[in-house]
Design a protein around this motif. Structure first.
Motif, short mmCIF file in Angstrom:
data_model
loop_
_atom_site.label_atom_id
_atom_site.label_comp_id
_atom_site.label_asym_id
_atom_site.label_seq_id
_atom_site.Cartn_x
_atom_site.Cartn_y
_atom_site.Cartn_z
N LEU A 185 -7.40 3.89 4.78
CA LEU A 185 -6.80 3.00 3.92
C LEU A 185 -6.61 0.97 4.38
O LEU A 185 -6.45 0.83 3.56
CB LEU A 185 -5.71 3.56 2.79
CG LEU A 185 -4.64 2.60 2.51
CD1 LEU A 185 -5.37 2.31 1.09
CD2 LEU A 185 -3.29 3.65 1.61
N LYS A 196 -0.25 4.21 -2.66
CA LYS A 196 -1.33 5.68 -2.23
C LYS A 196 -0.87 5.83 -0.98
O LYS A 196 -1.95 6.86 -0.43
CB LYS A 196 -2.26 3.68 -2.19
CG LYS A 196 -3.56 3.98 -2.98
CD LYS A 196 -4.38 2.66 -3.35
CE LYS A 196 -4.90 2.27 -3.88
NZ LYS A 196 -6.09 1.30 -3.89
N TRP A 246 -10.55 4.14 0.15
CA TRP A 246 -9.30 4.80 -0.68
C TRP A 246 -9.67 6.66 -1.05
O TRP A 246 -9.34 8.07 -0.92
CB TRP A 246 -7.93 4.18 -0.82
CG TRP A 246 -6.43 5.26 -1.73
CD1 TRP A 246 -5.56 5.31 -0.94
CD2 TRP A 246 -6.68 6.16 -2.54
NE1 TRP A 246 -4.90 6.30 -0.93
CE2 TRP A 246 -4.96 6.47 -2.42
CE3 TRP A 246 -6.86 5.74 -3.86
CZ2 TRP A 246 -4.33 7.02 -3.39
CZ3 TRP A 246 -5.64 6.20 -4.45
CH2 TRP A 246 -4.97 7.11 -4.75
N LYS A 305 1.10 -0.92 0.05
CA LYS A 305 -0.42 0.06 0.36
C LYS A 305 0.78 1.09 -0.23
O LYS A 305 -0.09 2.44 0.47
CB LYS A 305 -1.03 -0.07 1.57
CG LYS A 305 -1.91 -0.80 1.37
CD LYS A 305 -3.19 -1.61 2.22
CE LYS A 305 -3.94 -1.98 2.02
NZ LYS A 305 -4.70 -2.19 3.53
N PRO A 339 -9.38 -1.06 2.30
CA PRO A 339 -8.89 -0.29 0.83
C PRO A 339 -9.84 0.21 -0.33
O PRO A 339 -9.23 1.62 -1.50
CB PRO A 339 -8.03 -1.60 0.21
CG PRO A 339 -7.72 -1.73 1.53
CD PRO A 339 -9.05 -2.27 2.10
#
Length: 160
Positions: free
Chosen positions: A125, A52, A132, A49, A129
């Motif tokens: 997140l 992001k 997001w 992740k 997720p």
């Protein structure tokens, strides 16, 4: 006293321009730091992740860019780059100072607030997720007020 009044316009104008860059960049540093701390915690558990989380961290950094834009526009209009700034009156120096304050103050405050929203979005997140983008929208709402601060400073600078 009259000498100070006659020759202080440039100093006051440069103080305003410097504060526009300095305060907006300081707010961005604080905001990106807050979001980065949250992102680092998430990345230790879920390194996939990173992309992001990094996007969420970068968002509060825009205010520093806005402050730098106002800084450059102000010093160009004051004549610092073409050598005519020495003739800047006290009143004009105060005008430039005042024109730089919206992004200085607005950039500082909005970047710190946006960093907190971005950190909360990193938590979003982590837990969900798929949502997001909702966190990014929340960050962009704070960005709107930084843009208004930039607009106020630019409008004032353009009409001095």
């Amino acid at each position: 006293m009259e000498f100070l009044f006659a020759h202080s316009g440039l100093a006051i104008g440069l103080l305003g321009a410097g504060l526009a860059a300095c305060m907006a960049c300081a707010g961005s540093a604080i905001g990106t730091g807050i979001a980065g701390e949250a992102g680092a915690g998430l990345i230790t558990e879920e390194p996939e992740k990173f992309g992001k989380a990094m996007v969420l961290q970068v968002i509060p950094g825009t205010q520093g860019l806005y402050g730098l834009v106002v800084f450059f526009v102000a010093i160009m209009q004051m004549g610092l780059l073409d050598g005519t700034a020495l003739n800047l009156s006290f009143v004009d120096g105060c005008r430039y100072f005042a024109a730089c304050m919206p992004i200085a103050i607005g950039g500082l405050v909005s970047a710190m607030g946006q960093g907190k929203v971005a950190a909360s979005s990193v938590n979003l997140l982590a837990k969900n997720p798929d949502h997001w983008a909702k966190g990014m929208i929340l960050c962009i709402i704070v960005e709107f007020y930084a843009i208004l601060s930039l607009l106020a400073s630019m409008m004032m600078l353009l009409f001095i």
